[in-house]
Design an enzyme around this catalytic site. Structure first.
Site, PDB file in Angstrom:
ATOM      1  N   HIS A  59       0.567  27.315 -12.499  1.00 22.14           N
ATOM      2  CA  HIS A  59      -1.015  26.864 -12.298  1.00 22.14           C
ATOM      3  C   HIS A  59      -1.349  26.437 -13.726  1.00 22.14           C
ATOM      4  O   HIS A  59      -2.365  26.653 -14.323  1.00 22.14           O
ATOM      5  CB  HIS A  59      -1.919  28.087 -12.186  1.00 22.14           C
TER       6      HIS A  59
ATOM      7  N   ASN B 278      -6.135  31.743  -3.837  1.00 16.33           N
ATOM      8  CA  ASN B 278      -5.718  30.260  -3.472  1.00 16.33           C
ATOM      9  C   ASN B 278      -6.570  29.457  -2.456  1.00 16.33           C
ATOM     10  O   ASN B 278      -7.436  30.271  -1.922  1.00 16.33           O
ATOM     11  CB  ASN B 278      -4.332  30.179  -3.142  1.00 16.33           C
TER      12      ASN B 278
ATOM     13  N   TYR C 267       0.310  38.913 -14.252  1.00 19.34           N
ATOM     14  CA  TYR C 267      -0.636  38.016 -14.562  1.00 19.34           C
ATOM     15  C   TYR C 267      -1.340  38.499 -16.089  1.00 19.34           C
ATOM     16  O   TYR C 267      -1.412  37.804 -17.024  1.00 19.34           O
ATOM     17  CB  TYR C 267      -1.956  37.952 -13.815  1.00 19.34           C
TER      18      TYR C 267
END
Ligand code: NDP
Length: 485
Positions: free
Chosen positions: A56, A130, A340
């Site tokens: 990303h 997403n 993350y």
């Protein structure tokens, strides 16, 4: 004398005498190390980049608001920002591609990240989704291997279709997402013309402590629009920032994009009996079984003032949760809860949540202190441990996680369902004849460069199991026959 408000200074605030000529020993002499303005300027320049995201990396972002449109939703969750119709919450969104680097083209075939940060009065809530309702894999342990296949070959530094299809063919749980990716929706016309999904299942808990499973769907109010492959390829060459530019210009022109948020709600006990494992992120819940319920409307209304400060430094994590919203046992989600936030600690630093784009807009108090780049008051002269007798911030017992029962043996468990074909086939059968033709063309084009026939045949047999016509058409396009099992 230049007004102090407008004078050029060093980073330590001293006026700069000359920003055009460095100090040298005589007109032709070497540069002097005493020119600290020069040293600081060059050294800072070398450090202008933070590591780009491993996935990303290329993204575009915008600010906006989320307004609740359904008064009934609070019966499912005590999340404060969903408590009543009309309640408005500021938010920030970052869209992205997955595989490409920071400077890569926008109009490639790739899933798009759809990461939303809601600045609620009970803390920030990140929904890091997403533009697809499912994912390629369903256990986080496979993620680094999967992404290696999407990235560059270690010797050639080129993209490697053989690795991509080898991994997918050996991981048939990817088939559903591969079908979405290779369909028209694999290249959205703009970031405004695509849906967003939370993809994972989450748990919602109401004020009475009752829980339900939930899936999120952001439906674009601009309508779904996709790019023709030839136009996408042309744009990738001529304007690699096409989607980034489109989003910025639309908001700047007052053409504000919006999405309606819906949820699917599943009673807790259905998880034991539903025909699909609801924690398997490679599967959807049929909307015939769990219809969409409207929640609210998200509108993007303000561009970032500064790309680096707001978009590049924005950090989203599926673990950034608030009371009323909890994780589910989805094995992919469970891994992301770690990875993350860990990526952001590495990329932006231990205090990434203190940056203006990431900081809560509600009051917040904790006992975290120190660390690199601590740029706020670091808690000041206040009590720095807990429990304490000095009136420091205390716990809120009502924010405890809802108890849930676990059972069984600790082991490397897989999911109880291994049917990776029915839902991919359902999607194929839902497409029009033209859409099927383009899907098959896209797959054939992507698989042609695969160097080994056994990989192609293994993948063809997956398409065939999803739908015999699907398999036969891909096989024909590749001049192969569907393998007989
Ligand atoms: P439904 O008929 O109830 O729902 C079909 C869903 O498919 C709608 O959300 C629709 O979204 C979406 N859809 C329509 N055309 C396409 C397309 N060309 N590419 C991708 N998605 C499309 O059926 P089910 O819920 O039983 O699901 C059937 C199949 O639909 C699934 O196997 C799955 O592949 C796909 N799907 C299902 C979703 C779900 O949450 N159940 C979500 C998205 C896809 P819209 O019309 O708004 O674009």
């Amino acid at each position: 004398m230049i007004e102090k408000s407008n004078r050029l200074t060093t980073s330590w605030g001293a006026p700069v005498g000359d920003n055009q000529n460095s100090q040298t020993a005589g007109q032709r002499g070497p540069t002097l190390i005493q020119d600290v303005h020069l040293l600081e300027k060059l050294a800072h320049f070398n450090r202008e980049r933070v590591p780009e995201r491993v996935v990303h990396a290329k993204g575009a972002g915008a600010h906006g608001t989320f307004v609740v449109t359904n008064n009934e939703i609070s019966k499912y969750t005590k999340a404060d920002f969903l408590s009543e119709e009309g309640k408005t919450t500021p938010m920030f969104i970052r869209f992205s591609t997955v595989a490409g680097e920071l400077g890569s083209a926008d109009t490639v075939r790739d899933p798009r990240g759809f990461a939303v940060k809601f600045y609620t009065e009970e803390g920030n809530y990140d929904l890091v989704g997403n533009n697809t309702p499912v994912f390629f894999i369903r256990d986080a342990i496979k993620f680094p291997d999967f992404i290696h296949t999407q990235k560059r070959h270690p010797q050639t530094h080129l993209k490697n279709p053989t690795a991509v299809w080898d991994f997918w063919s050996l991981s048939p749980e990817s088939l559903h997402q591969v079908t979405i990716l290779m369909s028209d929706r694999g290249i959205p016309a703009t970031l405004r013309h695509m849906h967003g999904f939370g993809s994972h299942t989450f748990k919602w808990v109401n004020a009475q402590g009752q829980a339900v499973w939930v899936k999120y769907h952001f439906k674009t109010n601009q309508g779904v629009k996709n790019l023709d492959v030839d136009l996408a390829a042309k744009l990738a060459g001529e304007n690699p920032d096409y989607h980034t530019e489109d989003l910025f210009n639309a908001i700047e022109a007052g053409d504000l994009p919006s999405w309606t948020l819906y949820v699917q709600i599943m009673p807790i006990e259905d998880a034991n009996t539903y025909k699909w494992d609801p924690f398997d992120v490679t599967k959807v819940w049929s909307q015939k079984d769990y219809p969409l319920i409207e929640v609210g409307k998200m509108t993007l209304d303000r561009n970032p003032e500064n790309y680096f400060a707001e978009v590049e430094q924005a950090t989203f994590s599926p673990g950034t949760l608030i009371p009323g919203i909890e994780a589910s046992p989805d094995k992919m989600l469970q891994g992301r809860l770690f990875s993350y936030a860990d990526a952001h600690r590495y990329r932006v630093g231990a205090n990434h949540n203190a940056l203006p784009i990431n900081a809560p807009k509600c009051p917040f108090h904790n006992y975290q202190r120190d660390g690199q780049m601590r740029f706020d008051g670091n808690g000041g002269n206040t009590v720095y441990y807990e429990p304490n007798s000095f009136g420091g911030p205390t716990e809120s017992p009502e924010a405890k996680v809802t108890p849930f029962e676990v059972e069984g043996m600790a082991a490397e468990h897989s999911y109880s369902h291994d049917d990776h074909f029915t839902q991919a086939g359902d999607l194929y059968r839902l497409l029009t004849e033209d859409e099927r033709t383009r899907l098959v063309e896209n797959i054939v084009g992507a698989m042609k460069p695969v160097e080994r026939e056994d990989i192609k045949l293994r993948q063809i047999s997956h398409f065939h199991k999803a739908d015999p016509e699907y398999g036969a058409r891909v096989a024909e396009g590749l001049d192969l026959a569907v393998p007989v099992n």
